[in-house]
Design a protein around this motif. Structure first.
Motif, PDB file in Angstrom:
ATOM      1  N   THR A   5       0.838  -1.264  -0.200  1.00  0.00           N
ATOM      2  CA  THR A   5       0.044   0.156  -0.020  1.00  0.00           C
ATOM      3  C   THR A   5       0.722   1.243   0.157  1.00  0.00           C
ATOM      4  O   THR A   5       0.639   2.143  -0.813  1.00  0.00           O
ATOM      5  N   ALA A   6       2.169   1.217   0.850  1.00  0.00           N
ATOM      6  CA  ALA A   6       2.788   2.602   0.649  1.00  0.00           C
ATOM      7  C   ALA A   6       3.501   2.560  -0.561  1.00  0.00           C
ATOM      8  O   ALA A   6       3.588   3.616  -0.917  1.00  0.00           O
ATOM      9  N   ASP A   7       3.747   1.631  -1.248  1.00  0.00           N
ATOM     10  CA  ASP A   7       4.223   1.592  -2.706  1.00  0.00           C
ATOM     11  C   ASP A   7       3.351   2.485  -3.575  1.00  0.00           C
ATOM     12  O   ASP A   7       3.518   3.377  -4.387  1.00  0.00           O
ATOM     13  N   LEU A   8       1.984   1.799  -3.453  1.00  0.00           N
ATOM     14  CA  LEU A   8       0.685   2.198  -4.231  1.00  0.00           C
ATOM     15  C   LEU A   8       0.583   3.758  -4.145  1.00  0.00           C
ATOM     16  O   LEU A   8       0.318   4.456  -5.030  1.00  0.00           O
ATOM     17  N   LEU A   9       0.714   4.208  -2.841  1.00  0.00           N
ATOM     18  CA  LEU A   9       0.572   5.618  -2.347  1.00  0.00           C
ATOM     19  C   LEU A   9       1.740   6.417  -2.685  1.00  0.00           C
ATOM     20  O   LEU A   9       1.803   7.704  -2.453  1.00  0.00           O
ATOM     21  N   GLY A  10       3.083   5.915  -3.257  1.00  0.00           N
ATOM     22  CA  GLY A  10       4.141   6.652  -3.336  1.00  0.00           C
ATOM     23  C   GLY A  10       5.113   7.094  -2.099  1.00  0.00           C
ATOM     24  O   GLY A  10       5.881   7.979  -2.214  1.00  0.00           O
ATOM     25  N   ILE A  11       4.893   6.417  -1.018  1.00  0.00           N
ATOM     26  CA  ILE A  11       5.621   6.464   0.239  1.00  0.00           C
ATOM     27  C   ILE A  11       6.698   5.881   0.022  1.00  0.00           C
ATOM     28  O   ILE A  11       6.826   4.655   0.199  1.00  0.00           O
ATOM     29  N   GLY A  12       7.980   6.602   0.162  1.00  0.00           N
ATOM     30  CA  GLY A  12       9.164   5.920  -0.068  1.00  0.00           C
ATOM     31  C   GLY A  12       9.935   6.164   1.503  1.00  0.00           C
ATOM     32  O   GLY A  12       9.726   6.683   2.391  1.00  0.00           O
ATOM     33  N   GLU A  13      11.275   5.811   1.309  1.00  0.00           N
ATOM     34  CA  GLU A  13      12.246   5.478   2.501  1.00  0.00           C
ATOM     35  C   GLU A  13      12.244   6.897   2.911  1.00  0.00           C
ATOM     36  O   GLU A  13      12.516   8.052   2.165  1.00  0.00           O
ATOM     37  N   GLY A  14      12.217   6.931   4.131  1.00  0.00           N
ATOM     38  CA  GLY A  14      12.751   8.141   4.895  1.00  0.00           C
ATOM     39  C   GLY A  14      11.567   9.166   4.798  1.00  0.00           C
ATOM     40  O   GLY A  14      11.827  10.492   5.373  1.00  0.00           O
ATOM     41  N   PHE A  15      10.341   8.735   4.214  1.00  0.00           N
ATOM     42  CA  PHE A  15       9.348   9.927   4.096  1.00  0.00           C
ATOM     43  C   PHE A  15       8.775  10.310   5.769  1.00  0.00           C
ATOM     44  O   PHE A  15       8.768   9.494   6.590  1.00  0.00           O
ATOM     45  N   ARG A  16       8.432  11.303   5.939  1.00  0.00           N
ATOM     46  CA  ARG A  16       7.500  11.999   6.885  1.00  0.00           C
ATOM     47  C   ARG A  16       6.195  11.910   6.483  1.00  0.00           C
ATOM     48  O   ARG A  16       5.627  12.661   5.844  1.00  0.00           O
TER      49      ARG A  16
END
Length: 120
Positions: A5-16
């Motif tokens: 789900t994080a991938d689908l939403l574009g949430i990557g490493e180190g995100f806040r």
């Protein structure tokens, strides 16, 4: 490996990420999170993403009232909702009332969808 789900939403490493609707509920939906992601239960400086999670339209409307005025500089803003109780059309109308637009819904799993939000 399938997309998370994080991938689908574009949430990557180190995100806040600001998790509106409860840190535990949002992080459960997003799990597994990429390495180094920080999740906040409040507005914070230098956010990369905000994820609003609501079980019904009234709760989402309250979240939009509270959060959207503070999100003009956040690159990724998502509204997540259960498809059984909230319609994408209703989300689009609620967001439009704030001068924002929404993408077509993206199915996250068998119960939740997400719509990316952006200022019009």
């Amino acid at each position: 490996m399938s997309e998370t789900t994080a991938d689908l939403l574009g949430i990557g490493e180190g995100f806040r990420v600001w998790a509106v609707g409860g840190t535990t509920a949002v992080t459960s939906l997003l799990r597994p999170l990429p390495e180094g992601v920080e999740v906040f239960d409040h507005d914070a400086d230098d956010l990369d993403a905000t994820v609003l999670l609501a079980d019904d339209l009234d709760v989402l409307a309250d979240q939009l009232d509270d959060a959207l005025p503070r999100l003009s500089t956040v690159p990724l803003v998502w509204a997540c909702f259960p498809v059984a109780t909230v319609s994408p059309e209703a989300v689009g109308e609620a967001v439009h009332d704030h001068g924002w637009g929404a993408t077509a819904p993206l199915l996250l799993d068998e119960t939740h969808a997400a719509m990316r939000l952006a200022q019009d």
